[in-house]
Design an enzyme around this catalytic site. Structure first.
Site, PDB file in Angstrom:
ATOM      1  N   PRO A  14       0.913  44.492 -15.248  1.00  0.00           N
ATOM      2  CA  PRO A  14      -0.516  44.201 -15.327  1.00  0.00           C
ATOM      3  C   PRO A  14      -1.295  45.114 -16.276  1.00  0.00           C
ATOM      4  CG  PRO A  14       0.071  45.159 -13.197  1.00  0.00           C
ATOM      5  CD  PRO A  14       1.349  44.824 -13.886  1.00  0.00           C
ATOM      6  N   ASN A  15      -2.239  44.490 -16.947  1.00  0.00           N
ATOM      7  CA  ASN A  15      -3.189  45.145 -17.859  1.00  0.00           C
ATOM      8  C   ASN A  15      -2.585  45.603 -19.193  1.00  0.00           C
ATOM      9  OD1 ASN A  15      -5.449  44.930 -16.033  1.00  0.00           O
ATOM     10  ND2 ASN A  15      -4.437  46.506 -14.808  1.00  0.00           N
ATOM     11  N   ARG A  22      -7.573  49.280 -24.227  1.00  0.00           N
ATOM     12  CA  ARG A  22      -7.631  49.882 -22.898  1.00  0.00           C
ATOM     13  C   ARG A  22      -7.359  51.396 -22.967  1.00  0.00           C
ATOM     14  NH1 ARG A  22      -2.535  49.559 -18.768  1.00  0.00           N
ATOM     15  NH2 ARG A  22      -3.605  50.484 -17.010  1.00  0.00           N
ATOM     16  N   TYR A  27      -3.279  55.465 -23.612  1.00  0.00           N
ATOM     17  CA  TYR A  27      -2.237  54.486 -23.957  1.00  0.00           C
ATOM     18  C   TYR A  27      -2.090  54.224 -25.454  1.00  0.00           C
ATOM     19  CZ  TYR A  27      -2.461  53.703 -18.943  1.00  0.00           C
ATOM     20  OH  TYR A  27      -2.444  53.890 -17.586  1.00  0.00           O
ATOM     21  N   ASN A  79       8.193  47.832 -17.985  1.00  0.00           N
ATOM     22  CA  ASN A  79       7.067  48.724 -17.719  1.00  0.00           C
ATOM     23  C   ASN A  79       6.278  48.039 -16.600  1.00  0.00           C
ATOM     24  OD1 ASN A  79       4.789  50.241 -17.507  1.00  0.00           O
ATOM     25  ND2 ASN A  79       4.353  50.333 -19.706  1.00  0.00           N
ATOM     26  N   ALA A  82       0.855  49.277 -13.102  1.00  0.00           N
ATOM     27  CA  ALA A  82       0.356  49.717 -11.788  1.00  0.00           C
ATOM     28  C   ALA A  82       1.307  49.337 -10.653  1.00  0.00           C
ATOM     29  CB  ALA A  82      -1.023  49.128 -11.543  1.00  0.00           C
ATOM     30  N   GLU A 103      13.320  51.632 -16.700  1.00  0.00           N
ATOM     31  CA  GLU A 103      11.862  51.686 -16.507  1.00  0.00           C
ATOM     32  C   GLU A 103      11.231  52.524 -17.611  1.00  0.00           C
ATOM     33  OE1 GLU A 103      10.824  53.203 -12.631  1.00  0.00           O
ATOM     34  OE2 GLU A 103       8.797  53.723 -13.281  1.00  0.00           O
ATOM     35  N   HIS A 105       7.367  53.991 -19.389  1.00  0.00           N
ATOM     36  CA  HIS A 105       5.919  54.182 -19.308  1.00  0.00           C
ATOM     37  C   HIS A 105       5.433  54.811 -20.598  1.00  0.00           C
ATOM     38  CE1 HIS A 105       5.813  53.180 -15.094  1.00  0.00           C
ATOM     39  NE2 HIS A 105       6.897  53.929 -14.945  1.00  0.00           N
ATOM     40  N   ARG A 112      -0.217  62.898 -14.467  1.00  0.00           N
ATOM     41  CA  ARG A 112      -1.497  62.228 -14.214  1.00  0.00           C
ATOM     42  C   ARG A 112      -1.875  62.325 -12.722  1.00  0.00           C
ATOM     43  NH1 ARG A 112      -1.513  56.540 -16.934  1.00  0.00           N
ATOM     44  NH2 ARG A 112      -3.736  56.796 -16.455  1.00  0.00           N
TER      45      ARG A 112
HETATM   46  C1  DQA Z   1       1.758  52.872 -17.194  1.00  0.00           C
HETATM   47  C2  DQA Z   1       1.411  53.956 -16.169  1.00  0.00           C
HETATM   48  C3  DQA Z   1       0.876  53.344 -14.879  1.00  0.00           C
HETATM   49  O1  DQA Z   1       0.550  54.349 -13.951  1.00  0.00           O
HETATM   50  C4  DQA Z   1      -0.379  52.531 -15.168  1.00  0.00           C
HETATM   51  O2  DQA Z   1      -0.819  51.885 -13.987  1.00  0.00           O
HETATM   52  C5  DQA Z   1      -0.197  51.574 -16.287  1.00  0.00           C
HETATM   53  C6  DQA Z   1       0.586  51.944 -17.454  1.00  0.00           C
HETATM   54  C7  DQA Z   1       2.180  53.461 -18.548  1.00  0.00           C
HETATM   55  O3  DQA Z   1       2.810  52.746 -19.338  1.00  0.00           O
HETATM   56  O4  DQA Z   1       1.887  54.632 -18.848  1.00  0.00           O
HETATM   57  O5  DQA Z   1      -0.797  50.493 -16.274  1.00  0.00           O
HETATM   58  O6  DQA Z   1       2.853  52.116 -16.697  1.00  0.00           O
END
Ligand code: DQA
Length: 150
Positions: A14-15, A22, A27, A79, A82, A103, A105, A112
């Site tokens: 998501p997002n 964003r 990011y 990835n 959230a 995985e 990120h 964080r």
């Molecule tokens: C994320 C880290 C997550 O905590 C966050 O909710 C994201 C992006 C990252 O790529 O750094 O949406 O997965």
């Protein structure tokens, strides 16, 4: 004779469709389309193909993982965004399929907020790469390719 090419499922949670606009300080400026282009180029260089999915919906991600056998997928690069910190359903889906998952990120989730320090997904993954920006994806794809070519 048909030569089968390995296929990797790349999942953006998501997002991540909002990358480039964003929270750029966290990011970066690179859009999801640009990340997908870089991944596709790297995949081509290694003779693997990618199936790309971005979804803001947990169930859609669970369905895509559950379909890996039908879709002849060899590995998953994810990835979970959230959902990393909340989704037992995605964790169980990865555990249910018998292929490696990696995985990734963009940000370093361990530097964080406290709630980001726990990944429910990491224990069912082969490994995790966190904190290298776009490079996390490229390193993750290289690791995934290495795993499936072993
Ligand atoms: C994320 C880290 C997550 O905590 C966050 O909710 C994201 C992006 C990252 O790529 O750094 O949406 O997965």
């Amino acid at each position: 004779m048909e030569v089968s090419v390995s296929k990797i499922l790349v999942i953006h949670g998501p997002n991540l469709n909002l990358l480039g606009q964003r929270e750029k300080d966290i990011y970066g400026q690179t859009t999801l389309e640009e990340i997908n282009d870089m991944l596709t180029k790297l995949a081509c260089e290694h003779d693997v193909t990618l199936e790309l999915l971005q979804s803001n919906h947990e169930g859609e991600i669970v369905d895509a993982i559950g379909a890996v056998k039908t879709n002849q997928i060899s590995a998953i690069l994810i990835n979970p965004a959230a959902y990393t910190h909340t989704s037992v359903a995605i964790r169980d889906a990865i555990a249910a399929v018998d292929i490696p998952a990696i995985e990734v990120h963009l940000s370093n989730i361990y530097s964080r907020e406290d709630f980001r320090h726990t990944s429910l997904i990491a224990p069912v993954c082969h490994g995790q790469i966190s904190g290298f920006g776009v490079e996390s994806y490229l390193l993750g794809l290289q690791a995934t390719i290495h795993l499936i070519k072993q």
